[in-house]
Motif scaffolding. Structure first.
Motif, PDB file in Angstrom:
ATOM      1  N   THR A  55       0.855  -1.183   0.000  1.00  0.00           N
ATOM      2  CA  THR A  55       0.000   0.000   0.000  1.00  0.00           C
ATOM      3  C   THR A  55       0.894   1.237   0.000  1.00  0.00           C
ATOM      4  N   VAL A  56       0.312   2.369  -0.339  1.00  0.00           N
ATOM      5  CA  VAL A  56       1.004   3.656  -0.263  1.00  0.00           C
ATOM      6  C   VAL A  56       0.332   4.475   0.827  1.00  0.00           C
ATOM      7  N   GLU A  57       1.074   4.792   1.880  1.00  0.00           N
ATOM      8  CA  GLU A  57       0.484   5.581   2.962  1.00  0.00           C
ATOM      9  C   GLU A  57       0.265   7.012   2.494  1.00  0.00           C
ATOM     10  N   GLU A  58      -0.841   7.598   2.940  1.00  0.00           N
ATOM     11  CA  GLU A  58      -1.213   8.932   2.461  1.00  0.00           C
ATOM     12  C   GLU A  58      -0.166   9.988   2.796  1.00  0.00           C
ATOM     13  N   GLN A  59       0.576   9.809   3.886  1.00  0.00           N
ATOM     14  CA  GLN A  59       1.594  10.802   4.232  1.00  0.00           C
ATOM     15  C   GLN A  59       2.773  10.763   3.261  1.00  0.00           C
ATOM     16  N   LYS A  60       2.861   9.695   2.456  1.00  0.00           N
ATOM     17  CA  LYS A  60       3.905   9.604   1.434  1.00  0.00           C
ATOM     18  C   LYS A  60       3.339   9.751   0.029  1.00  0.00           C
ATOM     19  N   ARG A  61       2.066  10.103  -0.081  1.00  0.00           N
ATOM     20  CA  ARG A  61       1.427  10.185  -1.396  1.00  0.00           C
ATOM     21  C   ARG A  61       2.097  11.229  -2.279  1.00  0.00           C
ATOM     22  N   PHE A  86      17.439  13.939  12.330  1.00  0.00           N
ATOM     23  CA  PHE A  86      18.472  14.155  11.316  1.00  0.00           C
ATOM     24  C   PHE A  86      17.911  13.862   9.915  1.00  0.00           C
ATOM     25  N   ALA A  87      17.192  12.759   9.765  1.00  0.00           N
ATOM     26  CA  ALA A  87      16.605  12.380   8.471  1.00  0.00           C
ATOM     27  C   ALA A  87      15.551  13.381   8.023  1.00  0.00           C
ATOM     28  N   CYS A  88      14.747  13.855   8.968  1.00  0.00           N
ATOM     29  CA  CYS A  88      13.677  14.797   8.612  1.00  0.00           C
ATOM     30  C   CYS A  88      14.243  16.137   8.150  1.00  0.00           C
ATOM     31  N   ILE A  89      15.314  16.605   8.784  1.00  0.00           N
ATOM     32  CA  ILE A  89      15.886  17.891   8.384  1.00  0.00           C
ATOM     33  C   ILE A  89      16.562  17.775   7.016  1.00  0.00           C
ATOM     34  N   LEU A  90      17.213  16.651   6.758  1.00  0.00           N
ATOM     35  CA  LEU A  90      17.821  16.458   5.440  1.00  0.00           C
ATOM     36  C   LEU A  90      16.762  16.280   4.358  1.00  0.00           C
ATOM     37  N   GLY A  91      15.623  15.713   4.730  1.00  0.00           N
ATOM     38  CA  GLY A  91      14.537  15.476   3.782  1.00  0.00           C
ATOM     39  C   GLY A  91      14.336  14.001   3.514  1.00  0.00           C
ATOM     40  N   ASN A  92      13.088  13.553   3.610  1.00  0.00           N
ATOM     41  CA  ASN A  92      12.753  12.159   3.312  1.00  0.00           C
ATOM     42  C   ASN A  92      11.363  12.113   2.669  1.00  0.00           C
ATOM     43  N   ASP A  93      10.756  10.938   2.623  1.00  0.00           N
ATOM     44  CA  ASP A  93       9.471  10.818   1.929  1.00  0.00           C
ATOM     45  C   ASP A  93       8.328  11.504   2.671  1.00  0.00           C
ATOM     46  N   ILE A  94       8.476  11.736   3.957  1.00  0.00           N
ATOM     47  CA  ILE A  94       7.408  12.382   4.726  1.00  0.00           C
ATOM     48  C   ILE A  94       7.637  13.884   4.825  1.00  0.00           C
ATOM     49  N   ALA A 140       2.789  23.750  10.402  1.00  0.00           N
ATOM     50  CA  ALA A 140       2.646  22.590   9.511  1.00  0.00           C
ATOM     51  C   ALA A 140       3.954  21.819   9.401  1.00  0.00           C
ATOM     52  N   ASP A 141       5.081  22.560   9.287  1.00  0.00           N
ATOM     53  CA  ASP A 141       6.375  21.885   9.180  1.00  0.00           C
ATOM     54  C   ASP A 141       6.741  21.181  10.478  1.00  0.00           C
ATOM     55  N   LYS A 142       6.413  21.794  11.597  1.00  0.00           N
ATOM     56  CA  LYS A 142       6.699  21.159  12.889  1.00  0.00           C
ATOM     57  C   LYS A 142       5.911  19.857  13.032  1.00  0.00           C
ATOM     58  N   GLU A 143       4.648  19.885  12.612  1.00  0.00           N
ATOM     59  CA  GLU A 143       3.838  18.673  12.676  1.00  0.00           C
ATOM     60  C   GLU A 143       4.385  17.597  11.743  1.00  0.00           C
ATOM     61  N   ALA A 144       4.864  18.013  10.566  1.00  0.00           N
ATOM     62  CA  ALA A 144       5.436  17.054   9.622  1.00  0.00           C
ATOM     63  C   ALA A 144       6.693  16.412  10.192  1.00  0.00           C
ATOM     64  N   VAL A 145       7.546  17.236  10.846  1.00  0.00           N
ATOM     65  CA  VAL A 145       8.764  16.700  11.443  1.00  0.00           C
ATOM     66  C   VAL A 145       8.422  15.711  12.555  1.00  0.00           C
ATOM     67  N   GLU A 146       7.439  16.059  13.377  1.00  0.00           N
ATOM     68  CA  GLU A 146       7.041  15.153  14.455  1.00  0.00           C
ATOM     69  C   GLU A 146       6.511  13.831  13.900  1.00  0.00           C
ATOM     70  N   LYS A 147       5.714  13.917  12.824  1.00  0.00           N
ATOM     71  CA  LYS A 147       5.222  12.686  12.186  1.00  0.00           C
ATOM     72  C   LYS A 147       6.378  11.899  11.590  1.00  0.00           C
ATOM     73  N   GLY A 148       7.338  12.633  11.010  1.00  0.00           N
ATOM     74  CA  GLY A 148       8.486  11.963  10.433  1.00  0.00           C
ATOM     75  C   GLY A 148       9.295  11.214  11.468  1.00  0.00           C
ATOM     76  N   ILE A 149       9.542  11.850  12.602  1.00  0.00           N
ATOM     77  CA  ILE A 149      10.275  11.186  13.685  1.00  0.00           C
ATOM     78  C   ILE A 149       9.501   9.966  14.167  1.00  0.00           C
ATOM     79  N   TRP A 209      13.017  13.710  21.175  1.00  0.00           N
ATOM     80  CA  TRP A 209      12.607  14.895  20.424  1.00  0.00           C
ATOM     81  C   TRP A 209      11.091  15.061  20.361  1.00  0.00           C
ATOM     82  N   LEU A 210      10.367  14.130  20.955  1.00  0.00           N
ATOM     83  CA  LEU A 210       8.905  14.214  20.942  1.00  0.00           C
ATOM     84  C   LEU A 210       8.396  14.361  22.369  1.00  0.00           C
ATOM     85  N   ASP A 211       7.384  15.211  22.529  1.00  0.00           N
ATOM     86  CA  ASP A 211       6.772  15.380  23.847  1.00  0.00           C
ATOM     87  C   ASP A 211       6.009  14.131  24.244  1.00  0.00           C
TER      88      ASP A 211
END
Length: 653
Positions: free
Chosen positions: A92-98, A225-233, A287-296, A308-310
């Motif tokens: 499947t393709v998760e919507e956060q990676k659509r 580290f992965a989220c700041i460099l950039g990934n699929d999320i 929005a970016d903060k939420e994306a980073v949190e989801k990415g982590i 890094w997460l509350d």
């Protein structure tokens, strides 16, 4: 795939994090440490497709018997080494990676357009730098590996996550793949498929521990580290300003230094009791903060936490949106068969009503052949009708009956899915329900399943004629008849090419097929080959939906199709060669071919289509380049006589 720039960084800037590995020694050490008799390697199947498909011919639709041979070699090498393999494929393709999925698919569309332009200009297959995977390769690889006795799993969520989790929880030796996300997950060692040498059973390990030592990071820092460099999320452009600030703050001059700069930035964000720290210290929009949190969060396996997460919540399990309409036993069976890679599409339709289809080799400039997504839509409507026959009628406004399709074809911007409604089969009685088709024990249900399967292709009226043929030929009849009725510009020559190759392939080994010679590559034949192979995936889906009336392995392309063989038959048929020559002078082959041809043409006649001869002029590589033509003008000139074959392998690199 994976973390942007990390592969290059590890290979080019810190090679000490790339460890040469002898798999036999690694297996012995691992088995002794874990008191196991056999070490297990988890294989990311999607990442291995390019490694596995080493066939030199690739534009023609796939060299499937040859591909099976390469898979056998791969499995055999590990078996002889005493290593157990477990394969995972994305289900499947998760919507956060659509968004990232769409971006890649549109990019491949451009690559395919360039590939077709090359073929038109040079009448031959492009070099490997334009390589595109044959249609359906991922789908058929699952069944191929299962037929070789391998353990194969299909994911119900993000595939990388399931691989990392399975490997860690089962004390596996390593993950074999080509995705730097496996450096970020806190799981077992990650080995490179690209560096694998079967003859010596060696490869390279990308070490997360070495990487952390070099960058002075903790393993728990790697997800951020992965989220700041950039990934699929978290797409690379979202945090570009953060990386630029890091480069500036730490005196880095070159873009290649961004990995070190990001690592130093993360170290500066560690809690130190001096006020604001952590993600909140970064200049991020909400929005970016939420994306980073989801990415982590997406990198955290069960029981793992992130500083890094509350709140450390595990990624949510997939939710079945059809649950209130579908029998629980059906849903459970669909999930289990999907996870064991025994079916296709059923789970995706029944659980969330979303289906994806990646790129197909289609010429966007050819207006005579419809994209496969459009041509095969009536089949999919019927498959959805079988799967969703128990859903409420369309007047129930609380439920959307349509299936959301993310199908890639030229002209589709993929900004939103196409909604396709289920369609009832054209049979006198109501479509049999899934409880009957999937769980019924009555001996008479075999014929019911076969009849329902044929009705998906509107061939129920021909069931008595069709079932006398062996299963691989049944699949060919279904597809060729369907294509002949649905496509507007199919000729007798096209049908002859499809059917003659289906007859001849039954008696040829993969080595014989390798030696098949074609004097040129024809762009229309390329598209027709891919069209047929993509159609086989819908046959697999129909077989799944109808309760497996046919053995799944009998529907596979290595039983029915070879790209080079089809291409040669296409060029022969359009050159006007006699049927006896098309069937290689074998009377029994010719007789079987005539039986198939008569049945397919009878189907067309009853549907109101009279298929006629329309031979097309064949251009050869040594002649002038094809001239542009009006898109609606047909090339129905008689071709020259069949020339002396050339070895196609001499043009491949």
């Amino acid at each position: 795939m994976g973390v942007k720039g990390l592969q290059y960084f590890m290979e080019s800037c810190c090679p000490e994090a790339c460890l040469p590995v002898d798999l036999l020694q690694m297996a012995a050490t691992h088995a002794k440490a874990h008191h196991q008799t056999t070490a297990t390697v988890v294989v990311d199947g999607m990442a291995c497709l390019r490694y596995w498909y080493r066939c030199q011919a690739w534009v023609h639709g796939g060299q499937w018997q040859e591909y099976m041979h390469f898979l056998e070699e791969f499995v055999g090498a590990f078996t002889r080494a005493g290593l157990r393999l477990v394969f995972f494929f994305d289900g499947t393709v998760e919507e956060q990676k659509r968004a990232e999925w769409v971006k890649r698919r549109l990019r491949v569309n451009k690559d395919i357009a360039r590939m077709f332009q090359y073929i038109k200009n040079h009448c031959q297959q492009p070099d490997r730098d334009m390589f595109c995977l044959p249609s359906g390769l991922a789908t058929f690889s699952r069944f191929a590996l299962k037929s070789l006795g391998q353990e194969v799993w299909c994911s119900v969520r993000e595939g990388d996550y399931e691989i990392a989790q399975f490997a860690l929880s089962n004390n596996c030796m390593a993950i074999l793949g080509n995705d730097t996300d496996f450096v970020i997950y806190d799981t077992v060692p990650y080995l490179s498929i690209a560096k694998l040498k079967l003859e010596s059973m060696t490869t390279v390990q990308f070490s997360r521990e070495k990487l952390c030592n070099i960058l002075k990071l903790q393993k728990s820092d790697l997800p951020l580290f992965a989220c700041i460099l950039g990934n699929d999320i978290v797409p690379e452009h979202h945090l570009q300003h953060v990386r630029k600030n890091a480069l500036s703050s730490y005196g880095k001059k070159h873009q290649g230094d961004k990995v070190h700069a990001v690592a130093k930035l993360i170290n500066s964000l560690h809690p130190n009791g001096d006020g604001i720290h952590g993600i909140s210290a970064l200049p991020l929009s909400k929005a970016d903060k939420e994306a980073v949190e989801k990415g982590i969060q997406s990198y955290l396996l069960p029981g793992q936490m992130s500083p890094w997460l509350d709140s450390n919540l595990q990624p949510p399990e997939p939710v079945c949106v059809m649950k209130k309409y579908i029998n629980a036993d059906i849903l459970q069976a669909a999930k289990e068969k999907h996870m064991r890679a025994e079916c296709f599409i059923s789970y995706n339709v029944l659980y969330d009503g979303v289906v994806e289809c990646s790129n197909t080799l289609e010429d966007e400039e050819d207006v005579e052949l419809s994209p496969q997504a459009i041509l095969y839509q009536p089949i999919r409507e019927h498959i959805y009708g079988v799967l969703l026959s128990a859903l409420p009628d369309s007047h129930d406004h609380d439920h959307d009956l349509s299936v959301k399709e993310w199908f890639v074809f030229s002209g589709n911007p993929l900004k939103e899915p196409n909604k396709v409604a289920p369609k009832a089969l054209n049979i006198p009685e109501r479509t049999p329900d899934l409880m009957t088709l999937w769980f019924g024990k009555n001996s008479e249900l075999k014929s019911v399943r076969v009849f329902t399967f044929l009705a998906v292709f509107d061939l129920q009226d021909f069931s008595q004629d069709i079932i006398h043929f062996e299963t691989p030929l049944v699949t060919v009849i279904c597809l060729v008849a369907y294509i002949a009725v649905q496509a507007k510009h199919i000729s007798l020559e096209d049908i002859d090419a499809y059917l003659s190759q289906a007859v001849c392939i039954r008696y040829k080994s993969y080595t014989e097929l390798q030696q098949t010679k074609v004097p040129e590559v024809d762009p229309r034949a390329v598209q027709l080959g891919s069209l047929f192979v993509r159609g086989l995936t819908y046959l697999v889906a129909a077989n799944s939906a109808c309760g497996f009336p046919f053995p799944m392995n009998e529907l596979m392309p290595w039983k029915t199709f070879d790209g080079l063989l089809f291409h040669s038959k296409y060029l022969q048929a359009h050159s006007g060669c006699p049927k006896e020559e098309l069937l290689e002078g074998n009377p029994s082959w010719t007789s079987l071919f005539q039986s198939l041809r008569e049945l397919v043409l009878e189907v067309c006649r009853r549907r109101g289509f009279n298929i006629v001869s329309q031979p097309r002029r064949v251009q050869h590589a040594h002649m002038h380049r094809p001239r542009s033509r009006h898109p609606n003008r047909r090339r129905y000139h008689l071709a020259p006589r069949w020339p002396q074959y050339q070895n196609p392998r001499s043009d491949f690199h």
